[in-house]
Design a protein around this motif. Sequence first.
Motif, PDB file in Angstrom:
ATOM      1  N   MET A 260     -10.637  -7.123 -10.202  1.00 50.38           N
ATOM      2  CA  MET A 260     -10.336  -6.915  -8.790  1.00 50.38           C
ATOM      3  C   MET A 260      -8.826  -6.804  -8.569  1.00 50.38           C
ATOM      4  O   MET A 260      -8.044  -7.433  -9.273  1.00 50.38           O
ATOM      5  N   ASN A 261      -8.473  -6.014  -7.581  1.00 47.59           N
ATOM      6  CA  ASN A 261      -7.066  -5.807  -7.250  1.00 47.59           C
ATOM      7  C   ASN A 261      -6.669  -6.753  -6.128  1.00 47.59           C
ATOM      8  O   ASN A 261      -7.113  -6.597  -4.998  1.00 47.59           O
ATOM      9  N   LEU A 262      -5.837  -7.740  -6.447  1.00 45.40           N
ATOM     10  CA  LEU A 262      -5.452  -8.725  -5.454  1.00 45.40           C
ATOM     11  C   LEU A 262      -4.118  -8.400  -4.794  1.00 45.40           C
ATOM     12  O   LEU A 262      -3.675  -9.111  -3.905  1.00 45.40           O
ATOM     13  N   ALA A 263      -3.466  -7.320  -5.202  1.00 46.89           N
ATOM     14  CA  ALA A 263      -2.110  -7.038  -4.737  1.00 46.89           C
ATOM     15  C   ALA A 263      -2.110  -6.235  -3.449  1.00 46.89           C
ATOM     16  O   ALA A 263      -3.042  -5.507  -3.144  1.00 46.89           O
ATOM     17  N   ALA A 264      -1.015  -6.373  -2.722  1.00 48.39           N
ATOM     18  CA  ALA A 264      -0.667  -5.525  -1.579  1.00 48.39           C
ATOM     19  C   ALA A 264      -1.792  -5.315  -0.583  1.00 48.39           C
ATOM     20  O   ALA A 264      -2.254  -4.202  -0.370  1.00 48.39           O
ATOM     21  N   PRO A 265      -2.292  -6.384   0.064  1.00 46.92           N
ATOM     22  CA  PRO A 265      -3.234  -6.173   1.160  1.00 46.92           C
ATOM     23  C   PRO A 265      -2.556  -5.402   2.285  1.00 46.92           C
ATOM     24  O   PRO A 265      -1.328  -5.386   2.386  1.00 46.92           O
ATOM     25  N   HIS A 266      -3.342  -4.730   3.117  1.00 48.79           N
ATOM     26  CA  HIS A 266      -2.764  -3.994   4.234  1.00 48.79           C
ATOM     27  C   HIS A 266      -1.978  -4.962   5.110  1.00 48.79           C
ATOM     28  O   HIS A 266      -2.416  -6.092   5.357  1.00 48.79           O
ATOM     29  N   PRO A 267      -0.796  -4.549   5.582  1.00 49.02           N
ATOM     30  CA  PRO A 267       0.027  -5.469   6.391  1.00 49.02           C
ATOM     31  C   PRO A 267      -0.712  -6.059   7.584  1.00 49.02           C
ATOM     32  O   PRO A 267      -0.446  -7.192   7.984  1.00 49.02           O
TER      33      PRO A 267
END
Length: 459
Positions: free
Chosen positions: A1-8
């Motif tokens: 899973m990609n945990l980086a950079a959620p939408h602001p």
Amino acid sequence: MNLAAPHPSARWVGERLGVHVEGPPGTDGLTVHDLLGLALRRNPKRAHLLVSHVLGKHVPTDPRLVRAAGLRLGARVAELLGVPDAPVLDAPTWRAALAGDERATAAVDAVVRRPPARPDALVIGYAETATGLGHTVADALGCAGLHSTRRAVPEAIDYAGFEEEHSHASGHQLLPCEPAVLAALADPDAPVVLVDDELSTGRTVANTLRVLHARAPHRHYVVAGLVDVRSAADHDRLVDLAEELGTRIDVVSLTQGRVELPADVLARGTALVADAAPVLPGAGRPGDVVPVAVDWPAGVPTTGRFGTAPEHAEPLAGADLVRHLLPEVHAAGSVLVLGSEELLHAPLAVAVQLAERHPGEVRFSSTTRSPVLAVDDPGYAVRSSVAFVSHDPVLDGPGIRYAHNATRAGGWDAIVLVLDSASTPADLHAPDGVLAALAPLTSRLLLVTLPADSWRSSP
């Protein structure tokens, strides 16, 4: 899973409720972070709201991107159904378009407007949020379409009804009378495509499939959504349902992921919402409202409420919908085209043509039933909300409706409200009506009234 950079716009809810959305790259490299922000519902059944940035419902969006997302989802469905040559884009182009880059938007729009075809399918969209999305998927497939509705239509025969358990307004009805839709419903070999903006648990889909399959079994169902954030248990339940019904059920989406929810999320969300005053209709005045005509093609439905045929798309694509509107907004630097609840596809068609021909900024959104907590913070997805009384006939009677994120610094140079002729004029022009609520948000308020679709007892 990609945990980086959620939408602001997911930060505020994440910090206060511990709600997080994560997921790997999906279609064209897009992730759930590219497409979603978070807000809080004013709803005791579910605390969080996934807010799409390509749906054109809660967030004013370039209408060409709204259409592009629907056509791209339709292409994914077509791939699943065996139609080759689906369009392919790259994530940087999508992301640049979502950030407002006009060249990237034009590139996305040009690529996805080469739709595949699967005319034997039937698309069913969900009211109210996915009526326009479902219609666009049907356009992509070149097939018949239908959407569920909550509108009161006394003369109509209810083909099927089902429940959306977590919704603020849970009851849906299907009222098909278009011959192409009725033929597809009766054909067990016709693939039935259920379209929703998000697949969160799959319960609404399961409820729909049980009802449809009991009425007229089909060999193949496809469930399509912009995002699929179902849990592993939810996936298994749909697999078990397919086995129980003796049918095939496939799921396709632009992105997949999961929503991490703390055990006490509902209590914490309820407490946060309780501390904020609800948004209520005011007592204003509409001011000067300019009615504008649209040359809607004869015989073409404005919604999929009673069904649409594949051939309806061609006259709509060739119609000049903004001939009378362009002179009214020629000096406007910013224009918001606002659909009305279930009426989404027709206002989107107007907005797309306007965006293609008007030199200024054009955005598209819609009014909604959904009560959402508004927080004026850049880390939150719904920063403003205005409320007003409803103006069209619905099964559950009059109520409060909203326009989210319609307020902006300096206001809009023009707002174009698009609704249909079933709306009650007295409610529209009332001090607590939609026109009075929108008037303070713009220098120029325009009203487009499209013909309301009629249920037909015979072809």
